[in-house]
Design an enzyme around this catalytic site. Sequence first.
Site, short mmCIF file in Angstrom:
data_model
loop_
_atom_site.label_atom_id
_atom_site.label_comp_id
_atom_site.label_asym_id
_atom_site.label_seq_id
_atom_site.Cartn_x
_atom_site.Cartn_y
_atom_site.Cartn_z
N GLU A 152 0.86 -1.17 0.00
CA GLU A 152 0.00 0.00 0.00
C GLU A 152 0.90 1.22 0.00
OE1 GLU A 152 -2.67 0.39 3.34
OE2 GLU A 152 -3.41 2.30 2.59
N ARG B 250 5.64 -12.88 9.18
CA ARG B 250 6.26 -11.59 8.87
C ARG B 250 7.55 -11.45 9.65
NH1 ARG B 250 2.57 -7.71 8.81
NH2 ARG B 250 3.88 -5.92 9.19
N LYS C 254 4.47 0.85 9.15
CA LYS C 254 4.58 2.13 8.47
C LYS C 254 3.93 3.24 9.30
CE LYS C 254 3.19 0.16 4.68
NZ LYS C 254 2.54 -0.05 3.39
P1 ATP Z 1 2.94 -2.11 7.68
O1 ATP Z 1 2.23 -2.63 8.88
O2 ATP Z 1 4.37 -1.87 7.87
O3 ATP Z 1 2.23 -0.95 7.07
P2 ATP Z 1 1.68 -3.70 5.75
O4 ATP Z 1 1.57 -5.18 5.75
O5 ATP Z 1 0.47 -2.90 6.03
O6 ATP Z 1 2.89 -3.31 6.66
P3 ATP Z 1 1.81 -3.38 2.94
O7 ATP Z 1 2.34 -2.23 2.19
O8 ATP Z 1 0.38 -3.65 2.90
O9 ATP Z 1 2.30 -3.19 4.42
O10 ATP Z 1 2.65 -4.70 2.60
C1 ATP Z 1 3.09 -5.09 1.34
C2 ATP Z 1 3.52 -6.51 1.40
O11 ATP Z 1 4.64 -6.62 2.28
C3 ATP Z 1 2.43 -7.39 1.97
O12 ATP Z 1 2.35 -8.57 1.22
C4 ATP Z 1 2.86 -7.66 3.36
O13 ATP Z 1 2.40 -8.91 3.78
C5 ATP Z 1 4.39 -7.59 3.24
N1 ATP Z 1 4.99 -7.20 4.52
C6 ATP Z 1 4.73 -6.10 5.23
N2 ATP Z 1 5.42 -6.10 6.40
C7 ATP Z 1 6.13 -7.25 6.39
C8 ATP Z 1 7.04 -7.84 7.30
N3 ATP Z 1 7.37 -7.26 8.46
N4 ATP Z 1 7.60 -9.04 6.97
C9 ATP Z 1 7.29 -9.62 5.81
N5 ATP Z 1 6.45 -9.12 4.92
C10 ATP Z 1 5.87 -7.94 5.19
MG MG Z 2 -1.02 -1.93 5.61
#
Ligand code: ATP
Ligand code: MG
Length: 750
Positions: free
Chosen positions: A31, A258, A268
């Site tokens: 995102e 994760r 984020k």
């Molecule tokens: P955040 O909580 O940091 O915003 P998110 O999962 O909301 O993380 P996205 O931008 O939606 O962030 O994630 C993009 C991809 O990266 C998704 O497939 C998510 O599962 C993966 N991802 C995000 N954080 C991690 C992590 N700590 N380890 C592995 N994969 C991750």
């Molecule tokens: Mg997210």
Amino acid sequence: MNKKKDFLRTIVENDLKSGKYKEIVTRFPPEPNGFPHIGHAKSISINFGIARDYNGHCNLRMDDTNPTKEDTKYVHALEDAVKWLGFDWGEHLYFTSDYFSQIHDYAIKLIKMGKAYVDSLCEDEIREYRGTVTQPGKRSKFAQRSVEENLDLFERMKNGEFKDGEHVLRAKIDMSAANMKMRDPLLYRIRHAHHFRAGDKWSIYPMYDFAHCLSDYIEGITHSICTLEFENNRDIYDWVLDTLELKPPRPYQYEFARLNINYTVMSKRKLLELVEGGYVSGWDDPRLPTIAGYRRRGYTPESILNFCDQIGIAKANSVVDVAQLEFCIRDGLNPKVPRVLCVLDPLKVTIENYEGSEELEAPYYPHDVPKEGSRKIPFSKEIYIEKDDFAENPPKGYFRLTPEQPVRLRHGYIISCKEVIKDENGNITEIKAEYYPDSKSGAEDTSGIKVKSAIQWVSVADAKKVEVRLYDRLFKNEAPEGIEDLNPNSLQIIKNAFIEPAVITEKPDERFQFERQGYFYTDPIDYSDENPVFNKIVGLKDSWAKKAKTKQTAPKPQPKKVQVDGEVAPMTDEQKILFEKYTNELRLNSEVSNTLARDKFLSNFFEDALCAFNCPVSISNIVVNEVARELKQAQADELKFSAGHISQLVKMIDADTISSKIAKQVFEEMAKTGENPTQIVKAKGLVQISDPAKISPIIDEIISNNPDNVAKFKAGNTKLLGFFVGQVLKKTGGKANPKVVNELVAQKLQ
Ligand code: ATP
Ligand code: MG
């Protein structure tokens, strides 16, 4: 492909073999609401890595369904990060917002099928009606709306006739489903907000659960890989695609754990809070776990990917020690970067018996780095050394310059202190020293003077003044929540450091090892030849491992005397310090501590391995037994394995992947071939068998083949338990988990 096969690759291989898909298509779906971090690097390395390994492709998809938080600058940051890590999406850059019309059409189709309805409960009621884990939910009365009414309301939602929150579109699934996510999940909500790409066209936006599976389907994704927190969403994913009766092949969702790292925040939202609150200098602050931050700090993409490989892909959440990441960074830089001299906290030394100047030839790389190159270091009467490298009243075990103790200037001469000059407050401002003309480093040294260490220095007249930024962990707390856990000393700026001139004039590289200080990087934004700025990438050793250990108050074990040629050799001061550290801080037994402390190679090797995996007892055991034994048969530089290999090995024992017995076998192989232990275990199929379902039949067979011993056991000869366990272990080539075997055998013989 030299990567060990993880569970995702196993699935992908099976799907290719069975002909389920012709081509593997994955996607990385961030995102665009913040800069990507090391967790995203893991996801990038998995998704792009799998596509590469199986000749498929990986789409970069911006999951832009939430107009209020998203922005083009984050899109660019995400693109930069993927590219910098060395991956390429080719022409496959997509945006969920490009599918808004198609997704909307699918919603209409669901409504027409009677599988979706417009609900007009308020947010609180929706929550209340959902029920709890133990209590079923209750369906909203609006679920009875006719298809026509639903179509009409949904159309008017789209046209912006209602306020935010007035209505939602929900799937009609099951309000008493055990999986709470299946209790009529929301598919669309009203948002009167400007979208950074779609503009003001839409007043409704699809929810993740609806948009994601459909975007995957539209793009022809085969394996939709996400993190574990989406496990329960998988049912919705399948429901939407199945209910819409889409033409196969369709994608399936798989979850992995994760990445979490201690001393680090990774969401984020929390990173945004640090950036917007001004707690850091921006998204690329070198203390942040963002890709932009790591990049600016001087981490290399290879090391980050290497780290992602090392931690592997698991199905259970865990926290990785940040020391492991730092180890990978160090490990990547060590065989590459030039070694140079820089003084961070200068103390002037005047060498009274030296006149004129000369240039000392010095190689950039140590013997074990297969790179060539050298520079000239100017030497003169006035030099700077590190303030710390002189002590008027040295503590025990101090090996550098003191009024009584000479020291070597790295690549130069041995000097000794003649006089200490102080200001009116008693602070040391200068040292008057003497040098030994016949002590020049290398073959020319005929002085016969013994020194205990060599220190960095620069010539006052020739050194360049530089700015050095030292970074420490951003958080002082192992499991930080947010700003309240910030480490107040995470940034130290040194404006008056001095570096040898060749670094600036010759520029042999952008990354350096400042000898005895750590690895440093020319700041890509602030550096100029007039005002050079260096970022500390990482130290030479893990300094937190020591800080974190608490002092022990139990009686001190005494160093054991060892016999050398029939005589007992006392420990040197340095060895005593190590011995105390090993017994007190790391709690190794005195035998092991003794062996390590007395052998410089072994202790260095041990500490290197420890940096990668902090498990002192197991690592020290292998080092003093196996590694020491190998060393008796070979020179240190002939060893085929590294400290990193040993930590990998111990890690596998620790994770119960292999038994300690098998570990010995793996070690022998490592010592012989130099192959990495993970690969050996994989290639030879040495993974420990802990599954009772696999062990049981073997036990049954042994029991039925040994009726005599069974009878004896039942008659009271319990010692025979060992016989049965031994047989099982033998039969599995030592791979069965002894603990499990013991329990099962005891159970079966009852
Ligand atoms: P955040 O909580 O940091 O915003 P998110 O999962 O909301 O993380 P996205 O931008 O939606 O962030 O994630 C993009 C991809 O990266 C998704 O497939 C998510 O599962 C993966 N991802 C995000 N954080 C991690 C992590 N700590 N380890 C592995 N994969 C991750
Ligand atoms: Mg997210």
